[in-house]
Design an enzyme around this catalytic site. Structure first.
Site, PDB file in Angstrom:
ATOM      1  N   THR A  78       0.804  -1.219   0.000  1.00 31.15           N
ATOM      2  CA  THR A  78       0.000   0.000   0.000  1.00 31.15           C
ATOM      3  C   THR A  78       0.836   1.268   0.000  1.00 31.15           C
ATOM      4  O   THR A  78       0.479   2.261  -0.638  1.00 31.15           O
ATOM      5  CB  THR A  78      -0.896   0.010   1.264  1.00 31.15           C
ATOM      6  OG1 THR A  78      -1.655  -1.191   1.267  1.00 31.15           O
ATOM      7  CG2 THR A  78      -1.829   1.191   1.287  1.00 31.15           C
ATOM      8  N   ASP A 127       1.912  -7.388  -3.878  1.00 30.93           N
ATOM      9  CA  ASP A 127       1.184  -7.333  -2.606  1.00 30.93           C
ATOM     10  C   ASP A 127       1.920  -8.334  -1.700  1.00 30.93           C
ATOM     11  O   ASP A 127       2.305  -9.414  -2.155  1.00 30.93           O
ATOM     12  CB  ASP A 127      -0.266  -7.779  -2.814  1.00 30.93           C
ATOM     13  CG  ASP A 127      -1.080  -7.612  -1.546  1.00 30.93           C
ATOM     14  OD1 ASP A 127      -1.947  -6.723  -1.518  1.00 30.93           O
ATOM     15  OD2 ASP A 127      -0.860  -8.388  -0.585  1.00 30.93           O
ATOM     16  N   SER A 143       1.055 -10.392   0.306  1.00 33.81           N
ATOM     17  CA  SER A 143       0.461 -11.731   0.426  1.00 33.81           C
ATOM     18  C   SER A 143       1.136 -12.703  -0.537  1.00 33.81           C
ATOM     19  O   SER A 143       1.057 -13.925  -0.356  1.00 33.81           O
ATOM     20  CB  SER A 143      -1.034 -11.693   0.106  1.00 33.81           C
ATOM     21  OG  SER A 143      -1.647 -10.730   0.901  1.00 33.81           O
ATOM     22  N   THR A 155       4.772  -8.590  15.382  1.00 36.50           N
ATOM     23  CA  THR A 155       3.623  -9.288  14.838  1.00 36.50           C
ATOM     24  C   THR A 155       2.593  -8.232  14.426  1.00 36.50           C
ATOM     25  O   THR A 155       2.481  -7.190  15.080  1.00 36.50           O
ATOM     26  CB  THR A 155       3.065 -10.301  15.880  1.00 36.50           C
ATOM     27  OG1 THR A 155       2.086 -11.111  15.268  1.00 36.50           O
ATOM     28  CG2 THR A 155       2.448  -9.638  17.096  1.00 36.50           C
ATOM     29  N   THR A 200       4.058 -20.850  21.448  1.00 35.36           N
ATOM     30  CA  THR A 200       2.760 -20.668  22.089  1.00 35.36           C
ATOM     31  C   THR A 200       1.807 -19.825  21.237  1.00 35.36           C
ATOM     32  O   THR A 200       2.241 -18.925  20.521  1.00 35.36           O
ATOM     33  CB  THR A 200       2.895 -20.033  23.490  1.00 35.36           C
ATOM     34  OG1 THR A 200       1.588 -19.737  23.991  1.00 35.36           O
ATOM     35  CG2 THR A 200       3.710 -18.752  23.475  1.00 35.36           C
TER      36      THR A 200
HETATM   37  N1  ASP Z   1      -2.218  -6.054   1.346  1.00 30.27           N
HETATM   38  C1  ASP Z   1      -1.182  -5.063   1.527  1.00 30.27           C
HETATM   39  C2  ASP Z   1       0.151  -5.787   1.528  1.00 30.27           C
HETATM   40  O1  ASP Z   1       0.522  -6.379   2.494  1.00 30.27           O
HETATM   41  C3  ASP Z   1      -1.397  -4.306   2.778  1.00 30.27           C
HETATM   42  C4  ASP Z   1      -0.308  -3.309   3.080  1.00 30.27           C
HETATM   43  O2  ASP Z   1       0.448  -2.890   2.239  1.00 30.27           O
HETATM   44  O3  ASP Z   1      -0.198  -2.926   4.237  1.00 30.27           O
HETATM   45  O4  ASP Z   1       0.829  -5.763   0.532  1.00 30.27           O
END
Ligand code: ASP
Length: 343
Positions: free
Chosen positions: A15, A59, A61, A168, A279
């Site tokens: 983002t 992204d 992900s 985290t 944990t």
């Molecule tokens: N979905 C985005 C990513 O992790 C969210 C972000 O940039 O914070 O690439």
């Protein structure tokens, strides 16, 4: 006279690198080569910034071990030339990525600061500008003797610099997206930028930089829950090629004591699969043997993950598997804090 720090800004995606096209309302990638035009405030910082972007920003992900190697190779290429690094990435998997980079680079003597944002850089209410400007300021910060304050991999977000492999992501909504549950912030940004030198790594002066790129990704995170069944656990632990497991247990490292479960773990360990007990609790540590429900786990040779985060455990497991250690050495190495990732 102190010299002007030379920084490298690496944009991987996420983002933070987006701007809104106000005509269409759509988000599009921001050209980091025009960084100074878009954020003229950067001219006030006492450093020079060169930028490198992934050919196709992702992204986070879609992050994986190949991209981790790509980031590390960029840093390796520029290591001697630059005084510090800022890595921009999506926040979703930033804790995994920054942890991985911390393990892959040994004897680090310069700052590598990860940051990102919850809102795009061109958005009116964006958190991107503050995160980016302060991350750059941290990477450029020098003590009176010209040494960098930070000689490790950090993650800066919403006024706090954390040790990256302790972080985290806790919020998909608030600007304060990260926390470091078991280690205090290395620096805080208020009216002044304050570093806590009792908490930061001291660096390894004189030691040669070591970069490791052999990551093994045939691993799984198995989270326990009440009612978990034998058939499912058996399929996971017998997955072809499986090399390591992060077992997310309850409380201080506790698990069900049923014979089928213990036997499946035992069998997997005897086949050379490394199983790490971490944990599910955000705060606190695994203490094997504290309850009857972890006595067996200790006996059969589970690795004690102590207070490591799952994100950092995943990265450490992939890194150590690439080192091809025998089972005993692997356990010792995992249970040792290598980059300050566990207490
Ligand atoms: N979905 C985005 C990513 O992790 C969210 C972000 O940039 O914070 O690439």
């Amino acid at each position: 006279m102190t010299k002007v720090p030379k920084l490298l800004l690496i944009y991987t995606g996420g983002t933070i690198g987006m701007i809104k096209d106000y005509d269409s309302g759509a988000l599009r990638a921001f050209d980091f080569n025009h960084l100074y035009e878009k954020i003229p405030e950067l001219n006030q910082l006492n450093c020079s910034i060169e930028t490198v972007s992934f050919d196709t920003p992702i992204d986070s992900s879609n992050m994986n071990t190949k991209y981790w190697v790509a980031i590390v190779e960029i840093i390796e290429r520029y290591y001697d030339e630059k005084d510090g690094f800022v890595v921009l990435s999506g926040s979703d998997t930033m804790s995994y990525t920054s942890s991985a980079i911390s393990f892959m680079i040994e004897n680090l003597n310069k700052p590598i600061i990860f940051t990102g944002s919850q809102l795009p850089i061109g958005d009116l209410r964006t958190d991107a500008k503050e995160n980016l400007i302060t991350a750059i300021q941290i990477a450029a910060a020098r003590k009176e003797n010209d040494e960098p304050y930070i000689k490790e991999v950090g993650l800066y977000f919403e006024y706090k610099l954390y040790r990256a492999n302790r972080t985290t992501k806790i919020s998909a909504e608030q600007f304060e997206a990260f926390t470091s549950p078991n280690y205090p912030p290395l620096a805080e940004s208020g009216v002044h930028l304050k570093f806590d030198e009792n908490l930061t790594h001291k660096g390894s002066e004189g030691e040669k930089l070591v970069v490791r790129k052999n990551l093994e990704d045939a691993i799984v995170v198995l989270k326990l829950f009440p009612g978990i069944i034998e058939n499912v656990v058996s399929h996971i632990l017998n997955a072809p090629g499986l090399k390591g497991v992060i077992l997310e247990t309850y409380g201080s490292g506790n698990a069900l004591t049923e014979t089928w479960f213990i036997n499946l773990l035992k069998e997997a360990i005897s086949k050379g699969i490394h199983i790490v007990d971490v944990t599910q609790c955000i705060v606190g540590s695994v203490v094997l043997g504290q309850y009857e429900t972890s006595v067996q786990l200790e006996k059969i040779g589970l690795i004690n993950g102590k207070d490591i985060t799952t994100e950092s455990a995943v990265a450490k497991l992939m890194y150590l598997l690439g080192e091809k250690l025998d089972q005993a050495d692997f356990k010792i190495a995992f249970e040792t804090s290598l980059r300050g990732e566990m207490s």
